[in-house]
Design an enzyme around this catalytic site. Structure first.
Site, PDB file in Angstrom:
ATOM      1  N   ASP A 250       0.822  -1.124  -0.012  1.00  0.00           N
ATOM      2  CA  ASP A 250       0.114   0.133  -0.187  1.00  0.00           C
ATOM      3  C   ASP A 250       0.871   1.058   0.143  1.00  0.00           C
ATOM      4  O   ASP A 250       0.447   2.406   0.127  1.00  0.00           O
ATOM      5  CB  ASP A 250      -0.942   0.001   1.123  1.00  0.00           C
ATOM      6  CG  ASP A 250       0.028  -0.006   2.491  1.00  0.00           C
ATOM      7  OD1 ASP A 250       1.125  -0.157   2.445  1.00  0.00           O
ATOM      8  OD2 ASP A 250      -0.788   0.249   3.538  1.00  0.00           O
TER       9      ASP A 250
ATOM     10  N   GLU B 161       3.129   2.152   2.159  1.00  0.00           N
ATOM     11  CA  GLU B 161       3.742   2.669   3.218  1.00  0.00           C
ATOM     12  C   GLU B 161       5.290   2.304   3.324  1.00  0.00           C
ATOM     13  O   GLU B 161       5.717   1.368   2.707  1.00  0.00           O
ATOM     14  CB  GLU B 161       3.176   1.720   4.387  1.00  0.00           C
ATOM     15  CG  GLU B 161       1.712   2.154   4.892  1.00  0.00           C
ATOM     16  CD  GLU B 161       1.439   1.535   6.289  1.00  0.00           C
ATOM     17  OE1 GLU B 161       2.223   0.727   6.691  1.00  0.00           O
ATOM     18  OE2 GLU B 161       0.071   2.032   6.700  1.00  0.00           O
TER      19      GLU B 161
ATOM     20  N   ARG C 182       9.988  27.445  -0.301  1.00  0.00           N
ATOM     21  CA  ARG C 182       9.083  28.490  -0.743  1.00  0.00           C
ATOM     22  C   ARG C 182       7.969  28.936  -0.199  1.00  0.00           C
ATOM     23  O   ARG C 182       7.335  29.854  -0.444  1.00  0.00           O
ATOM     24  CB  ARG C 182       9.048  28.377  -2.306  1.00  0.00           C
ATOM     25  CG  ARG C 182      10.276  28.317  -3.193  1.00  0.00           C
ATOM     26  CD  ARG C 182       9.870  27.922  -4.494  1.00  0.00           C
ATOM     27  NE  ARG C 182       9.874  26.441  -4.797  1.00  0.00           N
ATOM     28  CZ  ARG C 182       9.675  25.665  -5.708  1.00  0.00           C
ATOM     29  NH1 ARG C 182       9.527  26.459  -7.013  1.00  0.00           N
ATOM     30  NH2 ARG C 182       9.696  24.490  -5.763  1.00  0.00           N
ATOM     31  N   GLN C 183       7.511  28.077   0.435  1.00  0.00           N
ATOM     32  CA  GLN C 183       6.446  28.292   1.580  1.00  0.00           C
ATOM     33  C   GLN C 183       7.077  28.753   3.116  1.00  0.00           C
ATOM     34  O   GLN C 183       6.593  28.439   4.016  1.00  0.00           O
ATOM     35  CB  GLN C 183       5.237  27.126   1.662  1.00  0.00           C
ATOM     36  CG  GLN C 183       4.847  26.711   0.419  1.00  0.00           C
ATOM     37  CD  GLN C 183       4.037  25.676   0.699  1.00  0.00           C
ATOM     38  OE1 GLN C 183       2.941  25.395   1.359  1.00  0.00           O
ATOM     39  NE2 GLN C 183       4.034  24.503  -0.256  1.00  0.00           N
TER      40      GLN C 183
ATOM     41  N   ASP D  44      15.731  38.632  -9.756  1.00  0.00           N
ATOM     42  CA  ASP D  44      14.710  39.606  -8.922  1.00  0.00           C
ATOM     43  C   ASP D  44      15.247  40.222  -7.988  1.00  0.00           C
ATOM     44  O   ASP D  44      16.364  39.852  -7.557  1.00  0.00           O
ATOM     45  CB  ASP D  44      13.635  38.720  -8.367  1.00  0.00           C
ATOM     46  CG  ASP D  44      14.152  37.252  -7.800  1.00  0.00           C
ATOM     47  OD1 ASP D  44      15.001  37.638  -6.860  1.00  0.00           O
ATOM     48  OD2 ASP D  44      13.751  36.081  -7.793  1.00  0.00           O
TER      49      ASP D  44
ATOM     50  N   LYS E   3      11.045  42.441 -11.946  1.00  0.00           N
ATOM     51  CA  LYS E   3      10.047  41.659 -12.801  1.00  0.00           C
ATOM     52  C   LYS E   3       8.582  41.669 -11.771  1.00  0.00           C
ATOM     53  O   LYS E   3       8.686  42.047 -10.690  1.00  0.00           O
ATOM     54  CB  LYS E   3      10.288  40.157 -12.734  1.00  0.00           C
ATOM     55  CG  LYS E   3      10.115  39.250 -11.440  1.00  0.00           C
ATOM     56  CD  LYS E   3      10.477  37.934 -11.863  1.00  0.00           C
ATOM     57  CE  LYS E   3      10.235  36.901 -10.808  1.00  0.00           C
ATOM     58  NZ  LYS E   3      11.002  37.006  -9.743  1.00  0.00           N
TER      59      LYS E   3
ATOM     60  N   ARG F 108       5.342  39.356 -10.902  1.00  0.00           N
ATOM     61  CA  ARG F 108       4.992  38.008 -10.699  1.00  0.00           C
ATOM     62  C   ARG F 108       3.168  38.213 -10.761  1.00  0.00           C
ATOM     63  O   ARG F 108       2.817  38.683  -9.685  1.00  0.00           O
ATOM     64  CB  ARG F 108       5.420  37.164  -9.763  1.00  0.00           C
ATOM     65  CG  ARG F 108       5.114  35.776  -9.802  1.00  0.00           C
ATOM     66  CD  ARG F 108       5.526  34.814  -8.877  1.00  0.00           C
ATOM     67  NE  ARG F 108       6.961  34.841  -8.711  1.00  0.00           N
ATOM     68  CZ  ARG F 108       7.817  33.939  -9.689  1.00  0.00           C
ATOM     69  NH1 ARG F 108       7.154  32.992 -10.398  1.00  0.00           N
ATOM     70  NH2 ARG F 108       9.002  34.088  -9.467  1.00  0.00           N
TER      71      ARG F 108
ATOM     72  N   SER G  51      10.112  26.123 -13.061  1.00  0.00           N
ATOM     73  CA  SER G  51       9.489  26.194 -14.302  1.00  0.00           C
ATOM     74  C   SER G  51      10.485  26.835 -15.468  1.00  0.00           C
ATOM     75  O   SER G  51      10.269  26.736 -16.465  1.00  0.00           O
ATOM     76  CB  SER G  51       8.205  26.988 -14.442  1.00  0.00           C
ATOM     77  OG  SER G  51       8.517  28.413 -14.003  1.00  0.00           O
TER      78      SER G  51
ATOM     79  N   THR H  49      11.068  32.456 -15.285  1.00  0.00           N
ATOM     80  CA  THR H  49      12.029  33.742 -14.857  1.00  0.00           C
ATOM     81  C   THR H  49      13.153  33.664 -15.617  1.00  0.00           C
ATOM     82  O   THR H  49      13.516  34.672 -16.105  1.00  0.00           O
ATOM     83  CB  THR H  49      12.043  33.707 -13.314  1.00  0.00           C
ATOM     84  OG1 THR H  49      10.799  33.717 -12.671  1.00  0.00           O
ATOM     85  CG2 THR H  49      12.853  34.965 -12.781  1.00  0.00           C
TER      86      THR H  49
END
Length: 310
Positions: free
Chosen positions: A34, A36, A93-94, A167, A190, A192, A221, A224
Site C-alpha cells: 500500500d 507505506e 518557498r512556503q 529578481d 519583474k 509576478r 518552471s 523567470t
C-alpha cells in the site's frame, strides 16, 4: 561517524561517502503493497554520529516521509547524534503567509524533522535565510557561491562578466558572487502575476556587450530565467548564462531552457538529475559532494563550518 542514504539522491550520497572514505550504512528502505515506507537499519549505530543524506525533492512528500522514518529508526537504534543532511530543503518557498488562510509549510517541515529526532540539520542555499529560525536545533546552511565562482574563473576567464539577479530578492546572493569574481552587478525588475508565471519588466544596470551570469537558488518552471535571458539580450548583452543551486526543472522546464538564449544553465547535483536533464545540450551539472563532505567532516570534528566561506 556514519553516512546513511535515503532514496532521493543516492549518487550524491555515494559521492560524499567516497570523499570521506566511508562506506554507506547498510539499510533496507522499501515500501509495502500500500506504499507505506519501511526502514530497517542493517548494522549497529549505537553511540554513533550518523548523517542522513536526503533531499526532499520530487516526489517531495515521499522523500520527506522517508527522511522522518529513517530519523525515527536511528533514534530508536540509540544513535548518539543524528544530522539530517538536506542538500535541497523542500517546501522552502512556503516560508511566509502570502495570503489569508495559507500555511507556513517550511516551518511545519522544520517541526516534523525536529520532533522525529534529528539533532541538527545541514542544508545548502536555503531559499530564505529566516528558515534557519524555524528550527530549535542547530542548522548549518552552506552556500554554493564558492563552487560557482571557482567554475566561472575556470571557464569564463577574460570575459566581460556582469552578474545578474533575476529578481530583487536575490540581490544579496548575486552581489556576493559578483564580489568573488570581480564583476559588475545588474538586477531584473519583474512582476509576478501568479505562482509559476513571471513577466520581466526592466533591467537595472548596464549590460550592453557584457557576458551576463544569472544567479538564483531554485529553477523550477524556468520561466523567470528564460524571460530574464531574453530581456538581457534585448538590452545588448553579448551572452547569457545561469548558475542555479537547485535544479527542480519541473514540467517542460528543460525544453524551455534548451530553446532559450542561454548559453548554458549550470546546476548543482543537490537534486538528482533526470535523464532528460542529463542529455540536455545546455544543462551542466556541478558536483557538490566535496563541499558537503567537508562540512560533514567539520561537524563531526566540532570545528568551524562558517570558515569554509571566509
Amino acid at each position: 561517524m556514519k553516512i546513511l542514504s535515503g532514496n532521493s539522491n543516492r549518487p550524491l550520497a555515494e559521492a560524499i561517502s567516497a570523499e570521506l572514505g566511508l562506506p554507506l550504512v547498510k539499510a533496507n528502505i522499501r515500501r509495502f503493497a500500500d506504499n507505506e515506507i519501511f526502514v530497517e537499519i542493517r548494522e549497529n549505530v549505537r553511540g554513533e554520529d550518523v548523517f542522513v543524506v536526503q533531499s526532499t525533492s520530487s516526489p517531495a512528500n515521499d522523500h520527506l516521509m522517508e527522511l522522518l522514518i529513517i530519523i525515527d529508526a536511528l533514534r530508536r537504534s540509540s544513535a548518539r547524534r543524528i544530522t539530517a543532511v538536506m542538500p535541497y530543503y523542500g517546501y522552502a518557498r512556503q516560508d511566509r503567509k502570502t495570503a489569508s488562510r495559507t500555511p507556513i509549510t517550511a516551518k511545519l517541515v522544520a517541526n516534523l524533522i525536529t520532533h522525529a529526532g534529528a539533532n541538527r540539520v545541514l542544508t545548502l542555499d536555503l531559499h530564505a535565510d529566516q528558515i534557519q529560525g524555524f528550527f530549535d536545533i542547530p542548522l548549518d546552511n552552506l552556500y554554493a557561491g564558492p563552487v560557482f565562482s571557482k567554475h566561472m574563473e575556470e571557464t569564463l576567464a577574460n570575459r566581460n562578466l556582469t552578474v545578474v539577479s533575476p529578481d530583487t530578492g536575490g540581490v544579496v546572493r548575486a552581489r556576493a558572487i559578483a564580489k568573488r569574481v570581480d564583476a559588475d552587478l545588474a538586477i531584473i525588475d519583474k512582476r509576478r502575476e501568479r505562482a509559476g508565471v513571471s513577466e520581466v519588466m526592466n533591467v537595472i544596470g548596464d549590460v550592453k556587450n557584457a557576458d551576463c551570469i544569472l544567479i538564483d537558488d531554485i529553477v523550477d518552471s524556468a520561466g523567470t530565467l528564460c524571460n530574464a535571458a531574453v530581456a538581457l539580450m534585448e538590452q545588448g548583452a553579448k551572452s547569457v548564462s545561469a548558475y542555479v543551486t537547485h535544479g527542480v526543472l519541473s514540467g517542460g522546464a528543460v525544453a524551455r531552457v534548451a530553446a532559450s538564449p542561454m548559453e548554458k544553465l549550470v546546476i548543482t547535483d543537490s537534486i538528482q538529475p533526470t535523464k532528460e536533464m542529463r542529455v540536455a545540450p545546455n544543462l551542466l551539472p556541478l558536483p557538490i559532494a566535496p563541499l558537503m563532505a567537508e562540512a560533514i567532516k567539520r561537524i563531526s570534528e566540532e570545528t568551524s563550518v562558517s570558515s569554509l566561506f571566509d
